[in-house]
Write a protein that holds these residues in place. Structure first.
Motif, PDB file in Angstrom:
ATOM      1  N   MET A 199      38.774  -2.540  20.649  1.00  0.00           N
ATOM      2  CA  MET A 199      39.269  -3.379  21.114  1.00  0.00           C
ATOM      3  C   MET A 199      40.417  -1.939  22.390  1.00  0.00           C
ATOM      4  N   MET A 200      40.692  -1.555  21.350  1.00  0.00           N
ATOM      5  CA  MET A 200      41.465   0.546  21.903  1.00  0.00           C
ATOM      6  C   MET A 200      40.780   0.041  23.354  1.00  0.00           C
ATOM      7  N   PHE A 201      39.478   0.489  22.721  1.00  0.00           N
ATOM      8  CA  PHE A 201      38.833   1.148  23.801  1.00  0.00           C
ATOM      9  C   PHE A 201      38.653   0.323  25.456  1.00  0.00           C
ATOM     10  N   MET A 202      37.862  -0.937  25.131  1.00  0.00           N
ATOM     11  CA  MET A 202      38.469  -2.021  26.287  1.00  0.00           C
ATOM     12  C   MET A 202      39.784  -2.132  27.123  1.00  0.00           C
ATOM     13  N   ALA A 228      28.597 -11.579  43.292  1.00  0.00           N
ATOM     14  CA  ALA A 228      28.909 -10.100  43.182  1.00  0.00           C
ATOM     15  C   ALA A 228      29.272 -10.138  41.297  1.00  0.00           C
ATOM     16  N   ALA A 229      28.324  -9.238  41.125  1.00  0.00           N
ATOM     17  CA  ALA A 229      28.651  -8.813  39.440  1.00  0.00           C
ATOM     18  C   ALA A 229      28.952  -7.503  38.836  1.00  0.00           C
ATOM     19  N   ASP A 230      29.990  -7.095  37.886  1.00  0.00           N
ATOM     20  CA  ASP A 230      30.124  -5.673  37.830  1.00  0.00           C
ATOM     21  C   ASP A 230      29.909  -5.532  36.085  1.00  0.00           C
ATOM     22  N   LEU A 231      29.346  -4.767  36.536  1.00  0.00           N
ATOM     23  CA  LEU A 231      28.213  -3.666  35.635  1.00  0.00           C
ATOM     24  C   LEU A 231      29.117  -2.992  34.678  1.00  0.00           C
ATOM     25  N   GLY A 232      28.230  -3.544  32.842  1.00  0.00           N
ATOM     26  CA  GLY A 232      29.627  -2.748  32.410  1.00  0.00           C
ATOM     27  C   GLY A 232      31.206  -3.035  32.633  1.00  0.00           C
ATOM     28  N   GLY A 233      31.219  -4.067  33.431  1.00  0.00           N
ATOM     29  CA  GLY A 233      32.747  -4.811  33.796  1.00  0.00           C
ATOM     30  C   GLY A 233      34.233  -4.217  32.956  1.00  0.00           C
ATOM     31  N   ALA A 234      33.333  -3.816  31.198  1.00  0.00           N
ATOM     32  CA  ALA A 234      34.685  -3.923  30.672  1.00  0.00           C
ATOM     33  C   ALA A 234      35.335  -5.213  30.348  1.00  0.00           C
ATOM     34  N   THR A 252      31.072 -12.043  38.009  1.00  0.00           N
ATOM     35  CA  THR A 252      29.344 -12.452  37.048  1.00  0.00           C
ATOM     36  C   THR A 252      30.209 -11.186  36.355  1.00  0.00           C
ATOM     37  N   VAL A 253      30.756 -11.131  35.120  1.00  0.00           N
ATOM     38  CA  VAL A 253      30.553  -9.389  34.244  1.00  0.00           C
ATOM     39  C   VAL A 253      30.132  -9.172  33.822  1.00  0.00           C
ATOM     40  N   PHE A 254      29.638  -8.367  33.827  1.00  0.00           N
ATOM     41  CA  PHE A 254      27.698  -7.725  32.443  1.00  0.00           C
ATOM     42  C   PHE A 254      27.802  -6.507  31.676  1.00  0.00           C
ATOM     43  N   LYS A 261      32.270 -10.905  24.598  1.00  0.00           N
ATOM     44  CA  LYS A 261      32.719 -11.748  23.424  1.00  0.00           C
ATOM     45  C   LYS A 261      34.294 -10.831  23.297  1.00  0.00           C
ATOM     46  N   LEU A 262      34.344  -9.542  23.350  1.00  0.00           N
ATOM     47  CA  LEU A 262      36.319  -9.294  23.491  1.00  0.00           C
ATOM     48  C   LEU A 262      36.822 -10.050  24.790  1.00  0.00           C
ATOM     49  N   ALA A 263      36.126  -9.598  26.073  1.00  0.00           N
ATOM     50  CA  ALA A 263      36.353  -9.782  26.901  1.00  0.00           C
ATOM     51  C   ALA A 263      36.764 -11.353  27.526  1.00  0.00           C
ATOM     52  N   LYS A 264      35.802 -12.238  26.996  1.00  0.00           N
ATOM     53  CA  LYS A 264      35.860 -13.630  27.041  1.00  0.00           C
ATOM     54  C   LYS A 264      37.775 -14.043  26.860  1.00  0.00           C
ATOM     55  N   LYS A 265      38.090 -13.198  25.079  1.00  0.00           N
ATOM     56  CA  LYS A 265      39.060 -13.703  24.609  1.00  0.00           C
ATOM     57  C   LYS A 265      40.013 -13.122  25.564  1.00  0.00           C
ATOM     58  N   LEU A 266      40.325 -12.487  26.226  1.00  0.00           N
ATOM     59  CA  LEU A 266      41.296 -11.621  26.873  1.00  0.00           C
ATOM     60  C   LEU A 266      41.416 -12.118  28.606  1.00  0.00           C
TER      61      LEU A 266
END
Length: 394
Positions: A199-202, A228-234, A252-254, A261-266
């Motif tokens: 989480m801290m890294f993201m 558009a698709a952001d590959l490795g979009g944190a 799309t964020v891929f 899973k963490l990104a969806k929460k944020l």
């Protein structure tokens, strides 16, 4: 009170100024991290206006003398503003930079940028002597992405202390302009365990991107792209900004499944019907269909073999006339600057087999994979992004 006379013939050796500034840079970061650890910026915000050092010291049970000295130091760092009333009373308030980026109650934030620099990046540089002799390794970078990195990147079994704990791992979905609850005298922080390092890294990646995401979105006219698709979009920070700039674009964020899973929460509420976050591995899985692929702060992580695999996959996935938006800070052609990029180049040597590149090197790399009409836009300021747009020919 006597005045000092200025004598231009008196002074320390100017050659030492460079070294002194380097030394003080480490000191500045440490002071900021410890201030965040103490929750002082958020405490100041609770007063809704200039506050005396005595009031903060009393509320937090701090030493008045040390609090006042720290506050004046933060004024010098331009993280606090000092205000003197007509009666001579001195008060302090958070500066614009602090209010915008160093409060736990707001996102995006640069708190995780500060803490991850101290807890992850600087310890990685302990490997410099070993890497000079043995060459690069991608082990540490893989651990950081997975959130598994030990604080001591040399792998000592005795290094098990937790990193600083002032990262809000459950921040609000949108920037909260209201100050924290004044009834809560404790710093608004959440203890980070080893499991929370991802989480801290993201959040650190989000903080790095957020400062220039609006500029990135405006760097090129992308209105012709529908998907558009952001590959490795944190966390999706760049995709979210693009969705606001181009409301007709489906994004799309891929990301790796645990990151997604963490990104969806944020994810901010205003983007949930515009941006989907999908779990997957861009090396192993099929890429989301798109006429614009975004790769931000990713290419520099990998050796040339994996870089070639990813770029070839992106090229094949694009329709004729599709585009690649590559976001990396570029070295100058002499490879001795600018500082954010050249220092990151050394860091990448410590943690991965990746590297930073010059514009001509990126142009050559993209041409090798079939891309044409490569354009460059510099993102001015102290940041880690420039914008590169390349096309797949019709």
């Amino acid at each position: 009170m006597g005045d000092f006379d200025i004598d231009n013939n008196l002074g320390s050796d100017p050659a030492s100024d460079i070294i002194q500034d380097i030394i003080s840079g480490a000191r500045r970061l440490k002071i900021v991290c410890e201030t965040l650890e103490a929750g002082l910026f958020d405490e100041i915000e609770t007063f809704r206006g200039p506050v005396s050092s005595a009031d903060v010291a009393t509320k937090c049970h701090f030493s008045l003398d040390v609090t006042e000295r720290l506050f004046n130091t933060l004024v010098c760092l331009k993280l606090l503003e000092k205000i003197t009333s007509t009666d001579g009373d001195v008060g302090y308030k958070n500066s614009t930079a602090t209010t915008r980026y160093l409060l736990c109650s707001k996102r995006p934030s640069m708190i995780a940028c500060c803490l991850s620099e101290a807890a992850m990046v600087l310890p990685a540089l302990d490997n410099l002597a070993a890497v000079l002799k043995g060459g690069t390794s991608e082990t540490i970078a893989q651990q950081m992405v997975k959130g598994e990195q030990n604080n001591n990147t040399k792998g000592s079994d005795n290094a098990n202390a937790n990193p600083p704990n002032t990262v809000n791992t459950n921040p609000p979905n949108t920037a909260n302009t209201n100050p924290p609850n004044t009834a809560n005298a404790n710093p608004p922080s959440t203890m980070i365990t080893n499991n929370d390092k991802q989480m801290m890294f993201m959040l650190a990646m989000e903080g790095m991107a957020a400062t220039c995401a609006p500029a990135i979105a405006r760097a090129f006219d992308l209105s012709g792209n529908k998907t558009a698709a952001d590959l490795g979009g944190a966390s999706g920070c760049i995709a979210f900004e693009l969705s606001r700039t181009y409301p007709n674009m489906c994004l799309t964020v891929f990301e790796l499944p645990h990151v997604a899973k963490l990104a969806k929460k944020l994810q901010p509420e205003d983007t949930r019907n515009k941006v989907q976050i999908v779990g997957g591995d861009f090396f192993k899985d099929s890429l989301p269909p798109a006429d614009l692929y975004i790769i931000a702060h990713v290419i520099h992580n990998w050796d040339i073999e994996k870089t070639d695999i990813l770029l070839s996959k992106v090229y094949r996935g694009l329709p004729p006339g599709g585009s690649l938006l590559l976001l990396e800070k570029t070295l100058n052609e002499d490879k001795d600057g600018p500082w954010p990029c050249i220092s990151m180049d050394v860091v990448m040597a410590m943690i991965s087999k990746g590297r930073e590149r010059t514009p001509s090197e990126y142009q050559k790399l993209l041409k090798k994979h079939g891309f044409s009409n490569t354009q460059f836009k510099s993102i001015e300021g102290c940041n880690y992004y420039d914008a590169i747009l390349a096309k797949k020919p019709f």
